[in-house]
Design a protein around this motif. Structure first.
Motif, PDB file in Angstrom:
ATOM      1  N   SER A  21      32.773  25.987  61.504  1.00  0.00           N
ATOM      2  CA  SER A  21      32.820  24.930  60.487  1.00  0.00           C
ATOM      3  C   SER A  21      33.124  25.508  59.112  1.00  0.00           C
ATOM      4  N   ALA A  22      32.510  26.655  58.799  1.00  0.00           N
ATOM      5  CA  ALA A  22      32.743  27.285  57.503  1.00  0.00           C
ATOM      6  C   ALA A  22      34.197  27.712  57.351  1.00  0.00           C
ATOM      7  N   ARG A  23      34.785  28.227  58.408  1.00  0.00           N
ATOM      8  CA  ARG A  23      36.194  28.628  58.346  1.00  0.00           C
ATOM      9  C   ARG A  23      37.115  27.420  58.172  1.00  0.00           C
ATOM     10  N   ARG A  24      36.798  26.321  58.867  1.00  0.00           N
ATOM     11  CA  ARG A  24      37.602  25.104  58.695  1.00  0.00           C
ATOM     12  C   ARG A  24      37.458  24.575  57.263  1.00  0.00           C
ATOM     13  N   GLY A  25      36.214  24.556  56.785  1.00  0.00           N
ATOM     14  CA  GLY A  25      35.983  24.101  55.419  1.00  0.00           C
ATOM     15  C   GLY A  25      36.678  24.977  54.396  1.00  0.00           C
ATOM     16  N   HIS A  26      36.677  26.274  54.654  1.00  0.00           N
ATOM     17  CA  HIS A  26      37.343  27.221  53.751  1.00  0.00           C
ATOM     18  C   HIS A  26      38.837  26.941  53.678  1.00  0.00           C
ATOM     19  N   LYS A  27      39.451  26.693  54.834  1.00  0.00           N
ATOM     20  CA  LYS A  27      40.890  26.400  54.849  1.00  0.00           C
ATOM     21  C   LYS A  27      41.198  25.088  54.122  1.00  0.00           C
ATOM     22  N   LEU A  28      40.386  24.049  54.391  1.00  0.00           N
ATOM     23  CA  LEU A  28      40.607  22.755  53.748  1.00  0.00           C
ATOM     24  C   LEU A  28      40.447  22.859  52.234  1.00  0.00           C
ATOM     25  N   LEU A  29      39.424  23.587  51.804  1.00  0.00           N
ATOM     26  CA  LEU A  29      39.195  23.737  50.368  1.00  0.00           C
ATOM     27  C   LEU A  29      40.298  24.549  49.703  1.00  0.00           C
ATOM     28  N   LYS A  30      40.803  25.568  50.410  1.00  0.00           N
ATOM     29  CA  LYS A  30      41.923  26.337  49.856  1.00  0.00           C
ATOM     30  C   LYS A  30      43.164  25.464  49.721  1.00  0.00           C
ATOM     31  N   ASP A  31      43.424  24.645  50.735  1.00  0.00           N
ATOM     32  CA  ASP A  31      44.569  23.727  50.657  1.00  0.00           C
ATOM     33  C   ASP A  31      44.390  22.740  49.509  1.00  0.00           C
ATOM     34  N   LYS A  32      43.169  22.221  49.358  1.00  0.00           N
ATOM     35  CA  LYS A  32      42.888  21.296  48.257  1.00  0.00           C
ATOM     36  C   LYS A  32      43.083  21.986  46.915  1.00  0.00           C
ATOM     37  N   ARG A  33      42.560  23.193  46.792  1.00  0.00           N
ATOM     38  CA  ARG A  33      42.711  23.938  45.531  1.00  0.00           C
ATOM     39  C   ARG A  33      44.179  24.176  45.200  1.00  0.00           C
ATOM     40  N   ASP A  34      44.959  24.561  46.201  1.00  0.00           N
ATOM     41  CA  ASP A  34      46.385  24.836  45.965  1.00  0.00           C
ATOM     42  C   ASP A  34      47.136  23.572  45.549  1.00  0.00           C
ATOM     43  N   GLU A  35      46.827  22.442  46.206  1.00  0.00           N
ATOM     44  CA  GLU A  35      47.493  21.186  45.847  1.00  0.00           C
ATOM     45  C   GLU A  35      47.067  20.711  44.461  1.00  0.00           C
ATOM     46  N   LEU A  36      45.781  20.875  44.151  1.00  0.00           N
ATOM     47  CA  LEU A  36      45.315  20.534  42.801  1.00  0.00           C
ATOM     48  C   LEU A  36      46.011  21.380  41.750  1.00  0.00           C
ATOM     49  N   MET A  37      46.171  22.662  42.044  1.00  0.00           N
ATOM     50  CA  MET A  37      46.848  23.548  41.097  1.00  0.00           C
ATOM     51  C   MET A  37      48.297  23.132  40.900  1.00  0.00           C
ATOM     52  N   ARG A  38      48.955  22.728  41.990  1.00  0.00           N
ATOM     53  CA  ARG A  38      50.354  22.306  41.870  1.00  0.00           C
ATOM     54  C   ARG A  38      50.477  21.074  40.975  1.00  0.00           C
ATOM     55  N   GLN A  39      49.619  20.076  41.251  1.00  0.00           N
ATOM     56  CA  GLN A  39      49.674  18.861  40.440  1.00  0.00           C
ATOM     57  C   GLN A  39      49.209  19.123  39.005  1.00  0.00           C
ATOM     58  N   PHE A  40      48.251  20.011  38.860  1.00  0.00           N
ATOM     59  CA  PHE A  40      47.761  20.359  37.524  1.00  0.00           C
ATOM     60  C   PHE A  40      48.872  20.992  36.689  1.00  0.00           C
ATOM     61  N   MET A  41      49.640  21.896  37.297  1.00  0.00           N
ATOM     62  CA  MET A  41      50.733  22.538  36.560  1.00  0.00           C
ATOM     63  C   MET A  41      51.808  21.530  36.181  1.00  0.00           C
ATOM     64  N   ASN A  42      52.072  20.555  37.065  1.00  0.00           N
ATOM     65  CA  ASN A  42      53.032  19.499  36.719  1.00  0.00           C
ATOM     66  C   ASN A  42      52.546  18.692  35.520  1.00  0.00           C
ATOM     67  N   LEU A  43      51.245  18.381  35.518  1.00  0.00           N
ATOM     68  CA  LEU A  43      50.683  17.627  34.395  1.00  0.00           C
ATOM     69  C   LEU A  43      50.694  18.443  33.109  1.00  0.00           C
ATOM     70  N   ILE A  44      50.455  19.745  33.228  1.00  0.00           N
ATOM     71  CA  ILE A  44      50.481  20.607  32.038  1.00  0.00           C
ATOM     72  C   ILE A  44      51.872  20.597  31.415  1.00  0.00           C
ATOM     73  N   ARG A  45      52.903  20.685  32.266  1.00  0.00           N
ATOM     74  CA  ARG A  45      54.275  20.644  31.744  1.00  0.00           C
ATOM     75  C   ARG A  45      54.573  19.295  31.083  1.00  0.00           C
ATOM     76  N   GLU A  46      54.135  18.207  31.741  1.00  0.00           N
ATOM     77  CA  GLU A  46      54.351  16.885  31.148  1.00  0.00           C
ATOM     78  C   GLU A  46      53.573  16.740  29.847  1.00  0.00           C
ATOM     79  N   ASN A  47      52.365  17.263  29.823  1.00  0.00           N
ATOM     80  CA  ASN A  47      51.540  17.199  28.615  1.00  0.00           C
ATOM     81  C   ASN A  47      52.214  17.909  27.443  1.00  0.00           C
ATOM     82  N   ARG A  48      52.777  19.085  27.724  1.00  0.00           N
ATOM     83  CA  ARG A  48      53.446  19.849  26.664  1.00  0.00           C
ATOM     84  C   ARG A  48      54.648  19.081  26.115  1.00  0.00           C
TER      85      ARG A  48
END
Length: 216
Positions: free
Chosen positions: A22-49
């Motif tokens: 369960s911990a390994r599955r959760g780790h993978k899901l959280l890593k995927d979530k973090r990566d997708e959040l980072m992608r969208q965050f960087m898009n918003l940062i560019r739009e914000n600028r």
């Protein structure tokens, strides 16, 4: 790594293996979530600028118009012209779910649809530069609303990214290694017990054979 304080039994071993999976599955899901959040965050940062540059440019233009209008109009006339606005705006606030982050959506609602209602004065006694200032501020208003949305979204996403990063690190560097170390310990302990039991059984068997067949 730290070994968990559990009894070295097969039941505990089975429980730990399930928790590790369960911990390994959760780790993978959280890593995927973090990566997708980072992608969208960087898009918003560019739009914000980009939005901030455009908003600052438009406000500077409006300020130049207003400065000229203030220099050619009497202060009392200028204040009277802006005293009773025709147009009003209400801000409808909603939110949308982006990767479990609820970011705001601002929707302005104007009292009237007539674009000329941004001018709350007659044209006879005012400067054309005042018209330019009001027009520039009216044009930049939607960008200011969107900028507020994006900046708040960036703040909320940054908080969620940090929380997710801490969870990923906790799983990756603490929980999963602890489970693995404890599983390894219990497996070794059970193997030792099995070998000890096998040795004891062999000794008992040998003793029984000696007694039964009078072996020396």
């Amino acid at each position: 790594m730290a070994r968990l304080n559990v009894n070295p039994t097969r039941m505990e071993l089975s429980k730990l293996k399930k928790k590790l999976a369960s911990a390994r599955r959760g780790h993978k899901l959280l890593k995927d979530k973090r990566d997708e959040l980072m992608r969208q965050f960087m898009n918003l940062i560019r739009e914000n600028r980009q939005l901030r540059n455009e908003v600052e440019k438009a406000i500077n233009e409006a300020n130049r118009y207003m400065a000229v209008a203030g220099s050619v109009m009497q202060r009392e006339v200028l204040e009277t012209a802006l005293m009773l606005p025709k147009q009003e705006v209400e801000l409808e606030v909603n939110d949308k779910n982006v990767m479990s982050v609820y970011i705001p959506e601002f929707k302005p609602k104007f009292r009237t649809e007539d674009t000329n209602d941004i001018y709350s004065y007659g044209m006879a006694f005012t400067s054309i530069d005042l018209d330019g200032a009001v027009s520039a501020l009216s044009a930049v208003f939607p960008m200011m609303i969107r900028l507020a949305e994006v900046e708040k979204a960036c703040q909320l996403m940054a908080d969620e990214i940090e929380k997710t990063r801490r969870r990923v690190n906790a799983l990756e560097h603490i929980m999963i290694p602890d489970y693995e170390e404890t599983i390894k310990y219990i497996t070794m302990k059970l193997s030792e017990n099995e070998r000890s039991t096998t040795t004891s059984l062999m000794k008992v068997k040998e003793m029984v054979l000696k007694d039964s067949h009078h072996y020396h």
